[in-house]
Design an enzyme around this catalytic site. Structure first.
Site, mmCIF file in Angstrom:
data_model
loop_
_atom_site.group_PDB
_atom_site.id
_atom_site.type_symbol
_atom_site.label_atom_id
_atom_site.label_comp_id
_atom_site.label_asym_id
_atom_site.label_seq_id
_atom_site.Cartn_x
_atom_site.Cartn_y
_atom_site.Cartn_z
ATOM 1 N N ARG A 47 0.860 -1.193 0.000
ATOM 2 C CA ARG A 47 0.000 0.000 0.000
ATOM 3 C C ARG A 47 0.893 1.238 0.000
ATOM 4 N NH1 ARG A 47 -1.328 1.651 4.573
ATOM 5 N NH2 ARG A 47 -2.136 -0.292 5.413
ATOM 6 N N TYR A 99 -16.785 16.146 -16.057
ATOM 7 C CA TYR A 99 -17.080 14.722 -16.012
ATOM 8 C C TYR A 99 -18.118 14.440 -14.912
ATOM 9 C CZ TYR A 99 -16.296 9.745 -15.313
ATOM 10 O OH TYR A 99 -16.473 8.396 -15.176
ATOM 11 N N ASP A 171 -7.633 18.451 -14.646
ATOM 12 C CA ASP A 171 -7.928 17.094 -15.081
ATOM 13 C C ASP A 171 -7.513 17.020 -16.551
ATOM 14 O OD1 ASP A 171 -9.102 14.804 -16.139
ATOM 15 O OD2 ASP A 171 -10.907 14.939 -14.907
ATOM 16 N N LYS A 196 -8.174 5.940 -19.421
ATOM 17 C CA LYS A 196 -8.519 6.410 -20.760
ATOM 18 C C LYS A 196 -7.281 6.367 -21.680
ATOM 19 C CE LYS A 196 -12.320 7.081 -18.501
ATOM 20 N NZ LYS A 196 -12.709 8.367 -17.943
HETATM 21 C C1 LIG Z 1 -13.198 8.806 -16.650
HETATM 22 C C2 LIG Z 1 -12.883 10.163 -16.167
HETATM 23 C C3 LIG Z 1 -12.670 10.406 -14.802
HETATM 24 C C4 LIG Z 1 -12.803 9.328 -13.754
HETATM 25 O O1 LIG Z 1 -11.849 8.341 -13.895
HETATM 26 P P1 LIG Z 1 -12.100 6.798 -13.505
HETATM 27 O O2 LIG Z 1 -10.826 6.159 -13.893
HETATM 28 O O3 LIG Z 1 -13.279 6.328 -14.284
HETATM 29 O O4 LIG Z 1 -12.376 6.763 -12.040
HETATM 30 C C5 LIG Z 1 -12.356 11.700 -14.431
HETATM 31 N N1 LIG Z 1 -12.258 12.705 -15.340
HETATM 32 C C6 LIG Z 1 -12.457 12.497 -16.655
HETATM 33 C C7 LIG Z 1 -12.337 13.631 -17.605
HETATM 34 C C8 LIG Z 1 -12.785 11.220 -17.112
HETATM 35 O O5 LIG Z 1 -13.006 11.036 -18.419
#
Ligand SMILES: *Cc1c(COP(=O)(O)O)cnc(C)c1O
Length: 380
Positions: A47, A99, A171, A196
């Protein structure tokens, strides 16, 4: 080191002490033998730290021109860790068009713990200035926004954040460090849903944070270890493998995204197309300034402005898969109003332009001709 070399070598030490393996081994272990209490080789418990995860964290830091990287079990776990920097009464200003899962985490979990969120349109920094008070601790930016593809000028927001001594977090999931590097534009923290584009193959769920400042990194590391939302070594390995082709994948995502956006724009059954590469896109100049190219995400509305019309189109697609998520090698189509953004109330959705007829495409790296033919038959 240039970016296209960094994806393959950045932060990666290639020094497997046992056999010289070129890829970091998957250290599938929870704990590490100590020769005497405290006598370990840098890892005590997985962890707190794991060599495969560490290799990924160093690679993430290198890609974003940061100093420190931290990997989490999901993008939302990474955002959750950021929010734990704050105390009840603290205020955060966020992009209004963001998001859905981030919106849900902010409003349904952290508001109950006493954080206060202001959702503003960040096209104009005066809206940010207007929401700032002495309790404001962070500005949360997502650009390009999801799913409306608005572009926020990171440098302009960074100036506001610096002036008021507020943390700026970006983000960077949609753009990836291939297209834009927020730390270089003045941000303090970059967040990724590694799920992603960084992972890139729709085979893992993971989050990442990258910072430059040691004090901020220490606080976030404390939270990562204390709250424990870490990712495992297998997934860390997969993410590292994905990152090695980020630059070649992104180049093709951008080419195909452009082809799809231009095709849709000419199509008689399509109403609006949202893609920052169009000269008439309201933020095209900012996109050109802060991004290397325009990405593989394209949203559009059909002329038949109804939920049923959009659902009919996405159901007919064959090469595009109807699925949530984005950023994988395969093309995906989504219907935000009923899928990714269903957790945002309809009135809030419509305020930011998310019509029931909106379709969001994550354009993959297949042959563009096949993607266009698929859209053609679905729209017919
Ligand atoms: C998918 C996504 C998230 C969240 O990420 P997870 O891996 O699904 O928890 C946050 N911000 C954006 C822009 C995303 O596309």
């Amino acid at each position: 080191m240039k970016f296209n070399t960094k994806t393959i070598h950045g932060g990666q030490h290639n020094t497997d002490p046992a056999y010289g393996s070129v890829m970091p081994p998957i250290y599938q272990t929870s704990t590490y033998a100590q020769s005497t209490p405290g006598g370990h080789k840098g890892f005590e418990y997985s962890r707190s730290g794991n060599p495969t995860r560490k290799a990924l964290e160093d690679a993430l830091a290198s890609l974003e021109n940061g100093q420190f990287g931290l990997a989490f079990g999901s993008g939302l776990a990474a955002i959750d860790a950021v929010l734990k920097l704050f105390k009840p009464g603290d205020e955060i200003i966020s992009t209004n068009d963001l998001y859905g899962g981030s919106y849900r985490l902010f409003t349904k979990i952290f508001e109950d713990f006493g954080l206060k969120f202001h959702f503003v349109s960040m096209q104009d920094t005066s809206a940010i200035e207007a929401a700032i008070n002495e309790k404001t601790k962070m500005i949360w930016v997502e650009t390009p926004t999801n799913p409306m593809m608005n572009i926020i000028d990171i440098e302009a927001v960074a100036q506001v954040a610096t002036k008021h001594k507020i943390l700026l977090a970006v983000d960077n999931t949609f753009a990836t460090p291939y297209l834009q590097q927020p730390l270089d534009l003045g941000a303090d923290l970059v967040m990724h849903s590694v799920t992603k584009y960084l992972g890139g193959h729709s085979d893992l769920v993971m989050g990442g944070l990258i910072v430059k400042d040691k004090e901020l990194a220490d606080k976030l590391y404390f939270i990562q270890n204390a709250s424990g939302a870490v990712c495992g070594p297998q997934d860390s390995f997969l993410a590292l493998r994905g990152i090695k082709t980020l630059h070649v994948r992104m180049q093709r995502h951008c080419e195909n995204g452009k082809a799809v956006a231009q095709f849709l724009k000419e199509h008689p059954k399509v109403d609006e197309v949202y893609w920052p590469g169009f000269e008439e896109h309201p933020n095209h100049e900012i996109a050109k300034k802060q991004m290397k190219d325009f990405g593989g995400m394209v949203s559009f509305t059909t002329k038949k402005d109804s939920l049923e019309g959009a659902v009919e189109v996405v159901e007919k697609l064959k090469v595009f898969t109807l699925a949530e998520s984005l950023g994988g090698v395969e093309s995906l189509a989504g219907h935000p109003a009923s899928m990714t953004h269903a957790s945002i109330p309809k009135e809030e959705r419509q305020k930011t332009g998310i019509k029931d007829s909106l379709i969001r495409l994550s354009v993959g790296i297949e042959d563009a001709d096949d993607l266009l033919a698929d859209l053609e038959q679905a729209l017919a």
